[in-house]
Every structure is written in structure tokens, then in C-alpha cells.
Design an enzyme around this catalytic site. Sequence first.
Site: not given
Length: 351
Positions: A64, A191
Site C-alpha cells: 500500500s 499482517k
Amino acid sequence: MAVNGINGTNGVAHRSSSRVVKPGIYAPIPTFFKPGSEDLDISPFEAHVVRLAKAGVNPLLAGSMGEGHHLTHRERTTLIRAARRVLDAEGLTEVPIIAGTGAGSTRETVELCKEAAAAGADSAIVIASGYFAGVLAGHKQALKAFWREVSQESPIPVIIYNYPGAAGGIDLDSEIITELACECPNLSGVKLTCGNVGKLTRICATISDPSFESLYPRKNPKAPFLVLGGFTDFLVPSAFANAHGAITGLANVAPATIARLFQLAEASVSDRSVLPEAQRLQGIVARGDFTIAKAGISGTKFLLEKLYGYGGLPRKPLPPIDADVAQALWEHPDTIALVKVERELSGKLQS
């Protein structure tokens, strides 16, 4: 080192058993672009990967923070090859590379996993596409089938990426994640950018139990299933829940600080004498994470420009950080405190 064959179509051998993701700190590396053209700017990218690795922080590429959604397949593999090349040239041959391989469909995600492996990535991290979140968010079997198929087809271990903010609100609960961990031997971690400490604790109650390894062995025995936070504001509590570290954007700004906090957090579980220092540093990091995370990709790049002389702008349509907001971020007490500690710790590393 064992070679498990040739992956992809370019004839590059990937040593899938030589480097694995281990407990520790990982940073989603920003992708740097040349002004005007928005072409990849490889020189600062390589410098940043090495800077962090020498501080004890391992790279995650095309995630990201790396604007993976804005990158072509070729650009993703270019970054992986560049990172592997510069790490090896610096003698950092055992530093693993995680590559973001999330895409719109299961088919393309598998394709990206294979391309990443061929380029030199050691693990993939996969997020569910948020485009059809209205269908997927409440469809447990479809979500499980996605990670099951991707992990089965991927030549490298796969990490589940749970980030509701980037997946149209899709938020995997602890039950789904734990079931996937038990059922899919090529999954090597999760995550949790949901920031849910309770979820982390529940997953660790299964994953970190001594029986898990024997009951649910991994495809690669050297690549255990890791539970990683997506922020650094709960590293100390997560250590006591038997988690395994974090993948955090803040490590781009303060790698030496975050690496040191992880060391202290781990040590404090068995040595309570270091707990006060771990808690002190955790407070500085937690406040910094809260303040800097709100500035997003453009804010992180601005801080890198101030600290290291490179950063630049995100790729359009992401906007640059507003000048007034940027100055306020740089002058914020939380940023100042974090930068002060980082300079102190990085100075000790270099001396």
C-alpha cells in the site's frame, strides 16, 4: 543452498528455501517516481532499501505504501530485481524480500505471485480486492477460497494482508484467519493493519501454541506462520501476546527506533528489567505513529525528503501533501520527539 526449480517464464531460478520471512520489523517501501514523467526512480529506491536493511528493517515492495495498485506488472518486478541486486551488492544476501501481489482477481493475483518469485521475492503478501466488497465482505467461503487457491498456486509463501481501509471494508475476523492458517500450509503469516490487538491475541493463542507446528506443518518448514501488526503502537503488548513483530510504514521514517523497540519488546518478555525502557520508547513511537500515519503516503514521502533528501510525490491521482499540513507535520511535537530518538539511535549504529 537448495534450488527448487525455475519459476515463471524468464528462466530465473528462485531459491525458495534460502531466505524466509522471520520475526522482526518490515517496512512497506515507498515507490519513488521521477518528477514530471512519473517513471520509476530507482536510485533513491535502492538507497532507501539499503538504509533500512542496515538498520535492521526488511523490505516489503509494491504494498500500500509502495502504491502497488498504481504499478504495472513490469514495474513491480523491476523493483524486486533492483532491491535484490542492491541488497546482494551490499552483502545483505540473507535479507528477505516480501512483494505485494494483490490484484482484482484470483487469477491475476496468482500470476503476480509467480512473477514476483521469478524476480527474486521470497514471500508474497496478498490483500483481497475491494472492488466487489459488497459481495465478498460477508461471504466467508469466498474469502477463504481466495487465499486457499492463491497460496496453493504460489511458488513462494503467502502472507494474508488484512487492511479494511484498502479493501473496501473487508475485515477478516480471527476465526477466518486462524482457519486459513490451519488449512493452508503455504500461508506464512498475516499482517493486521486493522490494528485490532484483541484479534492479534486470539490468533496468537492458536498460532503460537507449541502444538501448532506439529499439527499444521508449513510447506516450507523454515517459513513459520507469523502474526504481524500493521502499526508500531502496540509492539510491546503484541510481544507479550507471542506475536512476531510488525510491517509498518513508520519504519521508513525511523528504522533504527522501530528496530530497537522490537528488540526491547522481545527482551522484556523474559527480562522485566528492560520493560520500563521498552515502555518509554513505545510511548514515543505510538504517538509518532498516530500522528504520521494520518498523513498517508504523501506525508511519509515528505518526511523522507526532509530527513534523507529523497521522497517526491505519489503517482496521480493521489495528491501531494498540502504545504501547510506538511509544515505542521514536521513541527508536530510527536514528529520532533521521534526524529530526535531516531537520530540518536542511528548515530550509535554508524559510530
